[in-house]
Motif scaffolding. Sequence first.
Motif, PDB file in Angstrom:
ATOM      1  N   ALA A  14      74.589 115.191  96.418  1.00 19.26           N
ATOM      2  CA  ALA A  14      73.693 116.279  96.816  1.00 19.26           C
ATOM      3  C   ALA A  14      74.462 117.326  97.636  1.00 19.26           C
ATOM      4  O   ALA A  14      74.258 118.538  97.457  1.00 19.26           O
ATOM      5  N   ARG A  15      75.347 116.864  98.526  1.00 21.97           N
ATOM      6  CA  ARG A  15      76.125 117.791  99.349  1.00 21.97           C
ATOM      7  C   ARG A  15      77.070 118.632  98.484  1.00 21.97           C
ATOM      8  O   ARG A  15      77.173 119.852  98.662  1.00 21.97           O
ATOM      9  N   THR A  18      75.030 121.234  96.642  1.00 16.71           N
ATOM     10  CA  THR A  18      74.567 122.282  97.559  1.00 16.71           C
ATOM     11  C   THR A  18      75.703 123.226  97.934  1.00 16.71           C
ATOM     12  O   THR A  18      75.537 124.459  97.930  1.00 16.71           O
ATOM     13  N   GLU A  19      76.876 122.648  98.250  1.00 14.17           N
ATOM     14  CA  GLU A  19      78.025 123.474  98.652  1.00 14.17           C
ATOM     15  C   GLU A  19      78.522 124.354  97.510  1.00 14.17           C
ATOM     16  O   GLU A  19      79.197 125.360  97.733  1.00 14.17           O
ATOM     17  N   GLU A  23      70.626 124.437  94.256  1.00 15.33           N
ATOM     18  CA  GLU A  23      69.557 124.084  95.184  1.00 15.33           C
ATOM     19  C   GLU A  23      69.082 122.674  94.861  1.00 15.33           C
ATOM     20  O   GLU A  23      68.527 122.437  93.784  1.00 15.33           O
ATOM     21  N   VAL A  24      69.335 121.749  95.759  1.00 13.86           N
ATOM     22  CA  VAL A  24      68.871 120.372  95.563  1.00 13.86           C
ATOM     23  C   VAL A  24      67.454 120.296  96.118  1.00 13.86           C
ATOM     24  O   VAL A  24      67.240 120.336  97.331  1.00 13.86           O
TER      25      VAL A  24
END
Length: 219
Positions: A14-15, A18-19, A23-24
């Motif tokens: 997820a990180r 996102t990075e 959009e999670v």
Amino acid sequence: MVVDDHPMWRDAVARDLTESGFEVVATAGDGEQAVRRARAAAPDVLVLDLNLPAKPGVQVCKELVAADPALRVLVLSASGEHADVLEAVKSGATGYLLKSASTEELLDAVRRTAVGDPVFTPGLAGLVLGEYRRLAAEPAPAPGSGAGSDEPKAPRLTERETEVLRLVAKGLSYKQIAERLVISHRTVQNHVQNTLGKLQLHNRVELVRYAIERGLDGD
């Protein structure tokens, strides 16, 4: 949306997403939670592990794709077993990536999955296409094909729907089909959804099988 029963792995994926600008909208750690949260969050792409408590990943995939055929499912699994791959694809997964993939490969796979490209770890794509063809060669009870001629009962597709179906059967992504036919990506998706509805099919896998059975994958 990211679904995995290992918190550290789930959080890391997820990180990374996102990075990289994605959009999670949700995460989940078991199958029941995944179905519930996916229905609420309505993600465009589901990154899904197969080995989940409460409900297996293939069942999660099957239920969510049946409810929303536009959902793209990318399986991210530690298993490269052929049976697992084929079961995932039959349940409606768009792609299958091994957890040994690099972060860059995962991000690329999510991008491609989002636009409808089938994405598979190298070596698995041929296996899946071979299974499509094997299934197409088997006699299968078609909906509404009872005794007598089933041709009059065959749903009527428009010329453009048939054209899109032929290109789907050849393995082109929605983006490639849009470019080939000089129409928008959304229009391709609409034609596919209309065709699924007319043929009473549930996902791209069944659509490809239908097309191959009728020889639409050839020239």
